[in-house]
Design a protein around this motif. Structure first.
Motif, short mmCIF file in Angstrom:
data_model
loop_
_atom_site.label_atom_id
_atom_site.label_comp_id
_atom_site.label_asym_id
_atom_site.label_seq_id
_atom_site.Cartn_x
_atom_site.Cartn_y
_atom_site.Cartn_z
N ILE A 162 -1.67 -4.81 -4.81
CA ILE A 162 -1.02 -3.50 -4.85
C ILE A 162 -2.11 -2.43 -4.83
O ILE A 162 -2.97 -2.39 -5.71
N CYS A 163 -2.08 -1.58 -3.80
CA CYS A 163 -2.98 -0.43 -3.70
C CYS A 163 -2.14 0.82 -3.95
O CYS A 163 -1.30 1.18 -3.11
N ASP A 164 -2.36 1.46 -5.08
CA ASP A 164 -1.43 2.50 -5.53
C ASP A 164 -2.21 3.71 -6.03
O ASP A 164 -2.43 3.88 -7.23
N GLY B 280 -5.78 0.96 -8.29
CA GLY B 280 -5.01 2.16 -8.57
C GLY B 280 -5.76 3.08 -9.50
O GLY B 280 -6.99 3.04 -9.58
N ASP C 14 -1.16 6.70 -6.00
CA ASP C 14 -0.24 7.71 -6.55
C ASP C 14 0.42 7.26 -7.84
O ASP C 14 1.32 7.94 -8.34
N SER C 15 0.02 6.10 -8.39
CA SER C 15 0.56 5.57 -9.65
C SER C 15 2.07 5.37 -9.61
O SER C 15 2.76 5.53 -10.63
N LEU C 16 2.60 4.99 -8.44
CA LEU C 16 4.03 4.74 -8.33
C LEU C 16 4.46 3.51 -9.12
O LEU C 16 5.59 3.44 -9.62
N PHE C 17 3.57 2.54 -9.25
CA PHE C 17 3.92 1.28 -9.91
C PHE C 17 3.57 1.28 -11.40
O PHE C 17 3.76 0.26 -12.07
N ASN D 26 0.86 -1.18 0.00
CA ASN D 26 0.00 0.00 0.00
C ASN D 26 0.89 1.23 0.00
O ASN D 26 1.71 1.41 0.92
N THR D 27 0.77 2.08 -0.99
CA THR D 27 1.59 3.28 -1.04
C THR D 27 0.96 4.39 -0.20
O THR D 27 -0.26 4.51 -0.11
#
Length: 490
Positions: free
Chosen positions: A260-262, A288, A264-267, A228-229
């Motif tokens: 993956i919970c993103d 995301g 902020d679109s980091l991934f 989780n970001t």
């Protein structure tokens, strides 16, 4: 159909199971958790886990009060719990943290309770919600602590672990760590229990902490990873392939569950690379904002996938390929960017949802992936769940074509009463229908009523008549209704 081929978890939707579980005692929950993995997961989340988790606040430990007036003077009742929330705050935020002068008393009482033989022998779940303390403050380093049944530790906030803390904690059955910690406090615990951890759930806002936690060649039994970001100053704008080491790629390759919970679109830039590593995955959950067409197309390489949840907006929509997943059984997808399906012969369960970060609640005008996919699986789909969507005429037509549908569940859905009636009469194989927290509206009786700005909901008496009529017309269908006309559109 043979009874042996029927899965009770498909016939009874989630809301029906939870309604039954609500009527059982904590002791009953402990007994039925061993029935199957799905029931175990339900009873280990949300309100059911909270029912089994005793809150160890200052008041419950030192004042002889708290939850139900239970303090250390009545440890027999406290000891029957198998999960504990340990917090240095009071149950109400108004009172805030334990006063500094009372902290020695709080930790003394906490250690006295946790060190009781009955507690150490039976505790299965420890949830720490504390601020600016070392683990040494919680556990006395002059004695050994043995928790033979402890399976999960949850860390929230800033409980930290000094490298010079000589804590002797044995937890041979510890399998799960869940960490929500913005300050480099938990990496040592991951390293200490690295060889036995099977499930790791992290919320991080520091790139170094993330890489230290999962850059460990001793995480040989890890099969479930949740990332989780959280917005932070030490995170890059986006991750790149070169950010990940060979050890981390090896860990991805062993996973059977990845979430993956993103937000902020980091991934975003590395989804495609990750999907090339995780070829042993059975469950993939991505929540995301955006995913490229190339990343989406790479999902078809994960041929062992059984459960897929894609709550993202798929970019380059006309460049995406159809999914070919021979073992896929369950799919959850965002209605505004429906995952186009190719060959999915095992798919029996479908959930269509709206997205909290992306707007559409109705089917998009671009593309026809939803129409094409539902036509493709119309003869094999058995369970359909609609969540936070508006049932428009196009979606109604598609549902009518699901001739083998056995269970239809609507949660936080806006739909007309006459449309519900028509749908249920068009589904010959239907066995279970449930509406939970839905907006049930009616068509206007007069033409001029269409110009009203206010939605026309069914009155209480109309709702009762509506569901009574459904039950009389469809005696072979189990019909469940919870809080219809609850305002879910806000």
């Amino acid at each position: 159909m043979s009874l042996h081929s029927v899965n009770i978890n498909d016939i009874l939707p989630y809301v029906a199971l939870t309604t039954i579980f609500d009527k059982l005692t904590v002791k009953d929950h402990m007994a039925i958790m061993t029935t199957c993995k799905y029931w175990y997961e339900i009873l280990n989340e949300g309100r059911f886990l909270r029912q089994r988790r005793f809150k160890l606040y200052m008041k419950t430990l030192c004042d002889g009060g708290g939850d139900g007036g239970v303090g250390l003077w009545n440890v027999e009742q406290m000891q029957r719990y198998r999960a504990f929330l340990i917090s240095d705050t009071y149950p109400t935020s108004i009172l805030g943290y334990v006063p500094t002068e009372q902290k020695p008393e709080f930790f003394k009482a906490l250690r006295a309770f946790l060190s009781r033989e009955e507690v150490m022998a039976n505790v299965e779940d420890l949830f720490f919600r504390m601020d600016q303390y070392s683990l040494c403050d919680v556990f006395d380093n002059t004695k050994s602590w043995h928790f033979p049944r402890l399976r999960r530790i949850i860390y929230h906030a800033s409980l930290w672990f000094n490298s010079n803390d000589n804590i002797k904690i044995k937890a041979p059955n510890l399998r799960q760590l869940e960490i929500v910690d913005p300050k480099m406090t938990l990496t040592p615990l991951v390293r200490i229990y690295s060889r036995q951890i099977r499930e790791l759930d992290m919320k991080f806002q520091d790139q170094e902490i993330l890489f230290k936690a999962i850059d460990n060649d001793t995480l040989i039994n890890l099969h479930s990873l949740t990332l989780n970001t959280a917005t932070g100053n030490h995170l890059p704008k986006v991750f790149q392939t070169y950010d990940f080491s060979a050890n981390q790629k090896t860990i991805f390759a062993r996973l059977k569950y990845l979430k993956i919970c993103d937000d902020d679109s980091l991934f975003f830039a590395i989804y495609e690379d990750i999907f090339h590593y995780v070829l042993n995955l059975e469950t993939l959950i991505i929540i995301g904002k955006d995913m490229s067409a190339g990343s989406f197309n790479a999902i078809s390489n994960i041929t062992k996938l059984k459960k897929l949840c894609l709550m993202v907006n798929i970019l380059g929509y006309y460049d995406v390929n159809k999914l070919y997943l021979p073992k896929l059984e369950r799919l959850t997808t965002y209605i505004g960017s429906f995952a186009p399906l190719g060959s999915v012969p095992m798919l029996r369960w479908l959930c269509i949802k709206s997205h909290c970060w992306i707007r559409p609640k109705i089917m998009p005008v671009k593309g026809d992936a939803l129409q094409t996919s539902l036509h493709l699986i119309s003869q094999q789909l058995e369970v359909l769940r609609l969540s936070r969507v508006d049932v428009d005429p196009t979606l109604l037509d598609l549902i009518r074509g699901l001739t083998n549908l056995r269970a239809l569940e609507m949660r936080f859905v806006k739909v007309h009463d006459s449309d519900v009636m028509e749908i249920l009469h068009k589904l010959p194989a239907l066995q279970v229908f449930s509406m939970s927290w839905c907006n049930l509206v009616k068509y206007p009786e007069h033409q001029y009523d269409w110009h009203w700005k206010q939605t026309m909901y069914l009155e209480d008496e109309e709702k009762r008549d509506f569901f009574e009529t459904l039950k009389l017309d469809l005696p072979d269908v189990s019909i469940k209704e919870i809080e219809t006309n609850w305002n879910c559109t806000g």
